[in-house]
Design a protein around this motif. Sequence first.
Motif, short mmCIF file in Angstrom:
data_model
loop_
_atom_site.label_atom_id
_atom_site.label_comp_id
_atom_site.label_asym_id
_atom_site.label_seq_id
_atom_site.Cartn_x
_atom_site.Cartn_y
_atom_site.Cartn_z
N UNK A 157 0.83 -1.21 0.00
CA UNK A 157 0.00 0.00 0.00
C UNK A 157 0.87 1.26 0.00
N UNK A 158 1.90 1.27 0.82
CA UNK A 158 2.75 2.46 0.95
C UNK A 158 3.55 2.71 -0.32
N UNK A 159 4.04 1.66 -0.95
CA UNK A 159 4.80 1.84 -2.18
C UNK A 159 3.92 2.34 -3.31
N UNK A 160 2.67 1.86 -3.35
CA UNK A 160 1.75 2.35 -4.37
C UNK A 160 1.45 3.83 -4.17
N UNK A 161 1.29 4.24 -2.92
CA UNK A 161 1.05 5.65 -2.61
C UNK A 161 2.28 6.49 -2.97
N UNK A 162 3.46 5.96 -2.63
CA UNK A 162 4.70 6.67 -2.96
C UNK A 162 4.83 6.86 -4.47
N UNK A 163 4.39 5.86 -5.24
CA UNK A 163 4.44 5.98 -6.70
C UNK A 163 3.58 7.15 -7.18
N UNK A 223 9.33 -4.13 -5.71
CA UNK A 223 9.11 -4.58 -4.34
C UNK A 223 9.41 -6.07 -4.29
N UNK A 224 10.28 -6.50 -3.37
CA UNK A 224 10.75 -7.90 -3.36
C UNK A 224 9.61 -8.90 -3.25
N UNK A 225 9.84 -10.05 -3.88
CA UNK A 225 8.86 -11.14 -3.81
C UNK A 225 9.47 -12.43 -3.28
N UNK A 226 10.77 -12.42 -3.04
CA UNK A 226 11.45 -13.62 -2.53
C UNK A 226 12.34 -13.21 -1.36
N UNK A 227 12.70 -14.17 -0.50
CA UNK A 227 13.60 -13.83 0.62
C UNK A 227 14.92 -13.22 0.17
N UNK A 228 15.48 -13.72 -0.91
CA UNK A 228 16.75 -13.18 -1.39
C UNK A 228 16.59 -11.74 -1.85
N UNK A 229 15.49 -11.45 -2.54
CA UNK A 229 15.24 -10.07 -2.97
C UNK A 229 15.01 -9.14 -1.77
N UNK A 230 14.33 -9.66 -0.76
CA UNK A 230 14.13 -8.85 0.44
C UNK A 230 15.46 -8.59 1.15
N UNK A 242 14.46 2.98 -1.47
CA UNK A 242 15.08 4.12 -2.17
C UNK A 242 14.83 5.44 -1.46
N UNK A 243 15.75 6.36 -1.60
CA UNK A 243 15.62 7.66 -0.96
C UNK A 243 14.40 8.42 -1.49
N UNK A 244 14.10 8.27 -2.79
CA UNK A 244 12.92 8.95 -3.35
C UNK A 244 11.65 8.46 -2.67
N UNK A 245 11.60 7.15 -2.42
CA UNK A 245 10.41 6.58 -1.78
C UNK A 245 10.31 7.06 -0.34
N UNK A 246 11.45 7.13 0.34
CA UNK A 246 11.44 7.63 1.72
C UNK A 246 10.93 9.07 1.77
N UNK A 289 -3.53 8.45 4.93
CA UNK A 289 -3.63 7.18 5.67
C UNK A 289 -3.00 5.99 4.96
N UNK A 290 -2.56 6.16 3.70
CA UNK A 290 -2.08 5.02 2.92
C UNK A 290 -0.57 5.04 2.73
N UNK A 291 0.13 5.53 3.71
CA UNK A 291 1.58 5.63 3.60
C UNK A 291 2.22 5.48 4.97
N UNK A 292 3.49 5.11 4.97
CA UNK A 292 4.25 5.00 6.22
C UNK A 292 4.64 6.41 6.64
N UNK A 293 3.91 6.98 7.58
CA UNK A 293 4.21 8.33 8.05
C UNK A 293 3.78 8.46 9.50
N UNK A 294 4.11 9.60 10.10
CA UNK A 294 3.83 9.80 11.52
C UNK A 294 2.35 9.98 11.81
#
Length: 371
Positions: free
Chosen positions: A212-218, A266-273, A279-283, A292-297
């Motif tokens: 959800x957060x990555x989609x919002x960041x996009x 966005x990773x889909x396997x343990x190795x990718x994770x 990324x800094x842009x996503x942060x 409400x759809x993002x990682x924020x305070x």
Amino acid sequence: MLSLSVLEADGQVKGVELEDRLELLLLLNSVSQQPCAEGEIVTLAKTAESRRVLLKQRVLLKARLGESLLPDMQRLPDEGRMWRRAALCAEDGPQRLACYQSAVTALQAACPQSPGGRWQEVDVLLEFAEWLYLTHFPASDVQVLIERAVDLLLLTDEERVAVCVCEVRPVGRLERLVRSHTLLALTEDRSSLKHQQHLLTAYSFTLHIWRVSMATAQEVMNDWTEGQDVRSASSRKDKERADDKKNKQPSPLRTKAELKQQTRCLPISPEQWAQFQCPEEVRRAFLSDAGPYSINSTSIRAQSRTLFYLDLLVKELESFSLTPLTFAPLHLAEVIAGDLTRSRSQSDLYRLRIIRNSADLGFLSPFSGSC
């Protein structure tokens, strides 16, 4: 301490009887390290708002001293919230239990249809369940409260109808569901299937927070790119020479195609994770969006509590040799620690744990060269 002469100096103050003022002063001076200033209570009690503040303070002081709260609580408009605050102040176990029970009852009766009231009820239920678990109450009592909270979290805002888990998008709800199922796992026997099921459910909600957060960041980064394109087109019109385009400095923002590719990764396997690094842009997109759809305070208000439960989840997964599943919650914890609580040391600690788990599985971590 304040003298009786000061208390009786303004006997006409409305809403605060002499007996109430005497009792409040005795309570204040009995627990305060510094005596109350002369005339402080009488001065504050002259406005309705100040009288409510004094009444709330008296409730909290009575809770600490183990005295009856019911008469005062009935005079407060936000009874549910005050019962919760009284529970946190109460030092006596039975009184804290009674305060939590009263808080749940009051919140259920106050605004059952209001989303805001519903989240208050969820927070009280989870807080109550956590306290019951820590004080060794029966697991069934803890589970009833958490299951009630989960049911509320899966209701829609418009109607009191349960939704599919995959349809839940607000990060605040998802974070509470992570905490709920992590605590539910602790209430089950470690050898039971339910224990692992709750752990896997909590893990799945951490993945959903990322999606959800990555989609919002996009969406946020697309807006940035569109705004940049408009500004670039406007500036080109002001150029008189074609060579200015060649001499133009590269933009710090990536192109729209690059950004789409970034968020699709966005990773889909343990190795990718294990090899993932937010990324800094996503942060920056997370921090710039207060929705409400993002990682924020705004969506994750109690960051320390969230980190505590993510740590619990990771430790439980590791205890079952499910180390490949620890990367998503660890990366989430690293972002919260680094960008929301702004604790560089705590963020580095999560990066070290990611490096350690990656090494245990034979994977490489991008954090290896930065810690």
